[in-house]
Scaffold this active site. Structure first.
Site, short mmCIF file in Angstrom:
data_model
loop_
_atom_site.label_atom_id
_atom_site.label_comp_id
_atom_site.label_asym_id
_atom_site.label_seq_id
_atom_site.Cartn_x
_atom_site.Cartn_y
_atom_site.Cartn_z
N GLU A 175 78.26 41.60 53.54
CA GLU A 175 78.37 41.83 54.99
C GLU A 175 79.71 42.47 55.36
O GLU A 175 80.68 41.77 55.65
CB GLU A 175 78.18 40.53 55.78
CG GLU A 175 78.24 40.76 57.30
CD GLU A 175 78.09 39.48 58.14
OE1 GLU A 175 78.11 38.38 57.57
OE2 GLU A 175 77.98 39.60 59.37
N LYS A 217 74.24 43.58 54.73
CA LYS A 217 74.18 43.13 56.12
C LYS A 217 75.23 43.91 56.93
O LYS A 217 76.38 43.49 57.05
CB LYS A 217 74.45 41.62 56.18
CG LYS A 217 74.54 41.05 57.59
CD LYS A 217 74.43 39.53 57.62
CE LYS A 217 74.66 39.00 59.02
NZ LYS A 217 74.29 37.61 59.20
N ARG A 290 73.62 35.15 66.81
CA ARG A 290 73.51 35.01 68.27
C ARG A 290 72.18 35.55 68.81
O ARG A 290 71.57 34.94 69.68
CB ARG A 290 74.69 35.72 68.96
CG ARG A 290 75.98 34.95 68.83
CD ARG A 290 77.18 35.81 69.11
NE ARG A 290 77.46 36.76 68.02
CZ ARG A 290 78.44 37.65 68.02
NH1 ARG A 290 79.23 37.74 69.07
NH2 ARG A 290 78.64 38.45 67.00
C1 5MM Z 1 76.62 32.99 62.57
O1 5MM Z 1 77.90 33.52 62.67
C2 5MM Z 1 78.63 33.84 61.47
C3 5MM Z 1 80.07 33.67 61.81
O2 5MM Z 1 80.54 32.53 61.35
P1 5MM Z 1 82.15 32.27 61.39
O3 5MM Z 1 82.80 33.38 62.16
O4 5MM Z 1 82.25 30.98 62.07
O5 5MM Z 1 82.54 32.24 59.95
C4 5MM Z 1 78.55 35.33 61.12
O6 5MM Z 1 79.00 35.62 59.85
C5 5MM Z 1 77.16 35.85 61.26
O7 5MM Z 1 76.42 35.50 60.12
C6 5MM Z 1 77.13 37.35 61.40
O8 5MM Z 1 78.27 37.85 62.04
C7 5MM Z 1 75.93 37.72 62.21
O9 5MM Z 1 75.92 37.02 63.41
P2 5MM Z 1 75.62 37.82 64.76
O10 5MM Z 1 75.79 36.78 65.82
O11 5MM Z 1 76.62 38.92 64.81
O12 5MM Z 1 74.20 38.30 64.61
#
Ligand code: 5MM
Length: 336
Positions: A175, A217, A290
């Site tokens: 990611e 990702k 989110r």
């Molecule tokens: C679910 O949020 C993850 C972030 O966790 P931390 O910042 O607490 O480590 C994050 O890695 C998430 O998997 C991705 O950013 C995708 O989440 P969104 O909300 O951007 O779809």
């Protein structure tokens, strides 16, 4: 390796995608604070268990990314959380980075940490039931960012992480998130994201990672959130496809986008356009945090005992994402 390929397929095929429920305690506390729910281990489990017991786990979710706290918790039916996930035919996964910290010799940019002791932690997560993992690198955009240093060091860490994960028999999700924050336009996002992705694949190849057993990702190609620029979904899809076609080797089987601050509807609509125009061999799906959980969290916070209502809200979101992953989403179905 064939085991890795079948795990990958199971996670992303047939309109399925990933639920990113890997918020660290700090992030989860912010999410719960925003809806006035106390962030206790019990409440974090209660919300997550409610989603993980819903029908859409069987229909729409191929994999769930967990946080260290959650993978070790037990559901009310006495199953461990990985067992609960597996009982829906879904693959349990785990976030294994330990967070993004300020990069030495930089004031703003970050390097993701977690390589020390990773081999041992991976073995432990495998025993707990995880079959895929996630590591997130974050990059900021401005005139001088991301710097070559941030691009290089994060790509190197992602590649070393991915090699260790495959050695343990799990699928690494890679990611590299180029953040949406900023005044840049979509063309800048395209240029910088391409540079980031190309460097990641240079390093992954150098580290002998089998790309067929990985999932990317990435962010979509969007204008900065404070740029004032608004572009159509179709344009976002065209730019995103251009970027991925030019920067991602064709051996990569699947791309599962992050939502990155888009609204739930935007994240569905943009993914849908990407799939309508998809002229690549990549499966294009979602790995949303989110954009899958926001409405459900809001509903739950007002009706904490209403498990069915919370699950219905989540099921609708998951269904919209799954339709988008097949290019079958419409605004009419969204608003039904
Ligand atoms: C679910 O949020 C993850 C972030 O966790 P931390 O910042 O607490 O480590 C994050 O890695 C998430 O998997 C991705 O950013 C995708 O989440 P969104 O909300 O951007 O779809």
């Amino acid at each position: 390796m064939s085991e890795l390929y079948s795990i990958t397929k199971k996670i992303i095929s047939g309109g399925k995608g990933i639920l990113a429920a890997d918020e660290s305690t700090g992030t989860m506390t912010k999410r719960l604070d925003s809806v006035n729910v106390k962030s206790t281990a019990e409440n974090r489990l209660l919300f997550r268990e409610t989603l993980l017991s819903s029908q859409s786990m069987k229909d729409c979710i191929g994999g769930v990314i967990l946080y260290d706290e959650t993978i070790k918790q037990t559901a009310s039916n006495k199953k461990t959380i990985p067992e609960l996930i597996e009982s829906s035919g879904t693959v349990p996964g785990i976030k294994v980075d330990t967070g993004a910290k300020i990069l030495a010799n930089s004031t703003k940019e970050k390097i993701t940490e977690g390589l020390d002791g990773l081999r041992e932690r991976l073995k432990e997560y495998y025993k707990l039931g995880a079959r895929f993992t996630k590591w997130r690198a974050v990059y900021i955009i401005s005139e001088n960012f991301p710097s070559k240093l941030a691009i290089h060091t994060n790509a190197h860490a992602l590649a070393r992480y991915a090699a260790l994960v495959q050695e343990t028999g799990m699928v690494p999700i890679i990611e590299p998130e180029v953040l949406m924050d900023g005044t840049h336009n979509a063309e800048d996002c395209l240029m910088k994201t391409s540079e980031v992705l190309k460097k990641c694949y240079d390093e992954l190849i150098l580290n002998k990672v089998d790309l067929k057993g990985t999932i990317l990702k990435p962010n979509m190609i969007l204008p900065g959130s404070t740029s004032g620029e608004k572009i159509e979904s179709k344009k976002i899809a065209e730019l995103t496809l251009k970027c991925l076609k030019e920067s991602v080797p064709s051996d990569v089987p699947g791309i599962a986008f992050l939502s990155g601050g888009q609204t739930e509807k935007e994240a569905a609509e943009n993914l849908n356009e990407i799939n309508k125009l998809n002229n690549t061999n990549f499966v294009m799906t979602y790995s949303y945090g989110r954009a899958l959980q926001q409405s459900a969290l809001k509903f739950w916070s007002n009706n904490i005992k209403d498990i069915n209502g919370t699950q219905n809200t989540f099921n609708h979101r998951a269904k919209m994402c799954s339709l988008a992953a097949q290019g079958k989403w419409t605004a009419e179905i969204e608003n039904k």
